[in-house]
Write a protein that holds these residues in place. Structure first.
Motif, PDB file in Angstrom:
ATOM      1  N   LYS A  82       0.836  -1.211   0.000  1.00 22.20           N
ATOM      2  CA  LYS A  82       0.000   0.000   0.000  1.00 22.20           C
ATOM      3  C   LYS A  82       0.866   1.255   0.000  1.00 22.20           C
ATOM      4  CE  LYS A  82      -3.751   2.287   2.390  1.00 22.20           C
ATOM      5  NZ  LYS A  82      -4.734   2.235   3.466  1.00 22.20           N
ATOM      6  N   ASN A  83       1.887   1.294   0.843  1.00 20.55           N
ATOM      7  CA  ASN A  83       2.770   2.466   0.906  1.00 20.55           C
ATOM      8  C   ASN A  83       3.496   2.686  -0.413  1.00 20.55           C
ATOM      9  OD1 ASN A  83       2.015   2.848   3.564  1.00 20.55           O
ATOM     10  ND2 ASN A  83       3.859   1.890   4.415  1.00 20.55           N
ATOM     11  N   THR A  84       3.946   1.618  -1.026  1.00 22.88           N
ATOM     12  CA  THR A  84       4.662   1.734  -2.305  1.00 22.88           C
ATOM     13  C   THR A  84       3.721   2.216  -3.399  1.00 22.88           C
ATOM     14  OG1 THR A  84       6.200  -0.002  -1.617  1.00 22.88           O
ATOM     15  CG2 THR A  84       6.113   0.511  -3.975  1.00 22.88           C
ATOM     16  N   MET A  85       2.519   1.662  -3.426  1.00 21.87           N
ATOM     17  CA  MET A  85       1.537   2.109  -4.427  1.00 21.87           C
ATOM     18  C   MET A  85       1.238   3.601  -4.247  1.00 21.87           C
ATOM     19  SD  MET A  85       0.643  -0.304  -6.533  1.00 21.87           S
ATOM     20  CE  MET A  85      -0.859   0.376  -7.183  1.00 21.87           C
ATOM     21  N   ASN A  86       1.032   4.015  -3.014  1.00 27.04           N
ATOM     22  CA  ASN A  86       0.745   5.430  -2.753  1.00 27.04           C
ATOM     23  C   ASN A  86       1.913   6.322  -3.168  1.00 27.04           C
ATOM     24  OD1 ASN A  86      -1.814   4.950  -1.776  1.00 27.04           O
ATOM     25  ND2 ASN A  86      -1.168   4.861   0.362  1.00 27.04           N
ATOM     26  N   ARG A  87       3.128   5.858  -2.924  1.00 26.71           N
ATOM     27  CA  ARG A  87       4.310   6.636  -3.290  1.00 26.71           C
ATOM     28  C   ARG A  87       4.405   6.769  -4.816  1.00 26.71           C
ATOM     29  NH1 ARG A  87       8.046   3.448  -1.572  1.00 26.71           N
ATOM     30  NH2 ARG A  87       9.204   3.122  -3.458  1.00 26.71           N
ATOM     31  N   TYR A  88       4.163   5.683  -5.534  1.00 27.72           N
ATOM     32  CA  TYR A  88       4.253   5.734  -6.994  1.00 27.72           C
ATOM     33  C   TYR A  88       3.118   6.558  -7.605  1.00 27.72           C
ATOM     34  CZ  TYR A  88       8.066   2.340  -7.200  1.00 27.72           C
ATOM     35  OH  TYR A  88       9.268   1.711  -7.073  1.00 27.72           O
ATOM     36  N   ARG A  89       1.961   6.491  -7.004  1.00 31.59           N
ATOM     37  CA  ARG A  89       0.829   7.251  -7.524  1.00 31.59           C
ATOM     38  C   ARG A  89       0.962   8.737  -7.241  1.00 31.59           C
ATOM     39  NH1 ARG A  89      -3.866   3.417  -5.205  1.00 31.59           N
ATOM     40  NH2 ARG A  89      -3.859   1.869  -6.851  1.00 31.59           N
ATOM     41  N   GLY A  90       1.687   9.082  -6.194  1.00 33.95           N
ATOM     42  CA  GLY A  90       1.794  10.485  -5.811  1.00 33.95           C
ATOM     43  C   GLY A  90       0.457  11.061  -5.394  1.00 33.95           C
ATOM     44  N   GLY A  91      -0.405  10.196  -4.854  1.00 34.91           N
ATOM     45  CA  GLY A  91      -1.714  10.651  -4.410  1.00 34.91           C
ATOM     46  C   GLY A  91      -2.759  10.675  -5.504  1.00 34.91           C
ATOM     47  N   VAL A  92      -2.386  10.298  -6.725  1.00 39.01           N
ATOM     48  CA  VAL A  92      -3.313  10.330  -7.853  1.00 39.01           C
ATOM     49  C   VAL A  92      -3.581   8.898  -8.308  1.00 39.01           C
ATOM     50  CG1 VAL A  92      -3.628  11.117 -10.230  1.00 39.01           C
ATOM     51  CG2 VAL A  92      -2.385  12.553  -8.597  1.00 39.01           C
ATOM     52  N   ARG A  93      -4.834   8.586  -8.588  1.00 35.26           N
ATOM     53  CA  ARG A  93      -5.160   7.258  -9.106  1.00 35.26           C
ATOM     54  C   ARG A  93      -4.952   7.244 -10.626  1.00 35.26           C
ATOM     55  NH1 ARG A  93      -7.754   3.378  -6.033  1.00 35.26           N
ATOM     56  NH2 ARG A  93      -8.377   4.275  -4.070  1.00 35.26           N
ATOM     57  N   PRO A  94      -4.015   6.427 -11.082  1.00 39.46           N
ATOM     58  CA  PRO A  94      -3.806   6.361 -12.534  1.00 39.46           C
ATOM     59  C   PRO A  94      -4.924   5.565 -13.204  1.00 39.46           C
ATOM     60  CG  PRO A  94      -2.420   4.767 -11.417  1.00 39.46           C
ATOM     61  CD  PRO A  94      -3.115   5.557 -10.344  1.00 39.46           C
TER      62      PRO A  94
END
Length: 179
Positions: free
Chosen positions: A71-83
């Motif tokens: 979850k933390n890694t996904m949030n970091r890669y997304r930068g808070g934006v849902r691709p």
């Protein structure tokens, strides 16, 4: 090629598999880092061409520290934006490995945990090359390691299981020469 092995292990089953993968990669002159997953681990997966991720199945899913890392890694890669959709990253490959006890339903005990980790790879743009499932001793319940659906697994993963992991790793590397 640069490779990364990420794993979480409480009782040692998953660590044995991770160490076997590591040895096979080193034997084949692959640059490899090996890291134990913690929920606050920060690593850039895109620095690697081939990433292995492993964990045991705890009630059919990865343990909480692995879930939080994902979850933390996904949030970091997304930068808070849902691709929209999962990005495809050229030359980025993943392999999932999961240990399970199988006392009730055999390999099905590990499939959901493996698919969970595989979806993480897909959502970060990695092409999942394979998923490996290895039986292991049920930690903390000796009877469960001897009397389950798979019979006595109290000494697993054993040399035969680890030989399969080693061979899978080598075959995977040979197959990647075609990419």
């Amino acid at each position: 090629m640069k490779s990364l092995i990420l794993y979480w292990s409480s009782g040692g089953n998953t660590k044995k598999v991770a160490d076997t993968i590591h040895a096979a990669l080193v034997e084949n002159s692959i640059l490899v880092d090996i890291l134990c997953i913690t929920e606050d681990l920060t690593v850039d997966l895109y620095d690697y061409d081939l990433v292995f991720m492993g964990a045991p199945s705890y009630q059919w899913i990865p343990p909480v520290p692995v879930q939080k890392f994902i979850k933390n890694t996904m949030n970091r890669y997304r930068g808070g934006v849902r691709p929209i959709g999962a990005p495809k990253k050229s030359g980025k490959f993943g392999v999932v490995f999961c240990t399970f006890s199988g006392i009730h339903t055999g390999i099905k005990e590990g499939l959901v945990a493996g698919k969970y980790m595989a979806q993480f790879f897909e959502h970060t743009g990695f092409f999942v090359l394979d998923e490996w499932y290895t039986p292991g001793k049920f930690q903390g319940w000796e009877e469960g390691s001897r009397l389950g659906k798979m019979g006595d697994i109290s000494h697993r993963p054993d040399d035969a299981d680890l030989s399969i992991i080693r061979n899978n790793t080598i075959e995977l590397l040979q197959g990647m020469k075609f990419f």
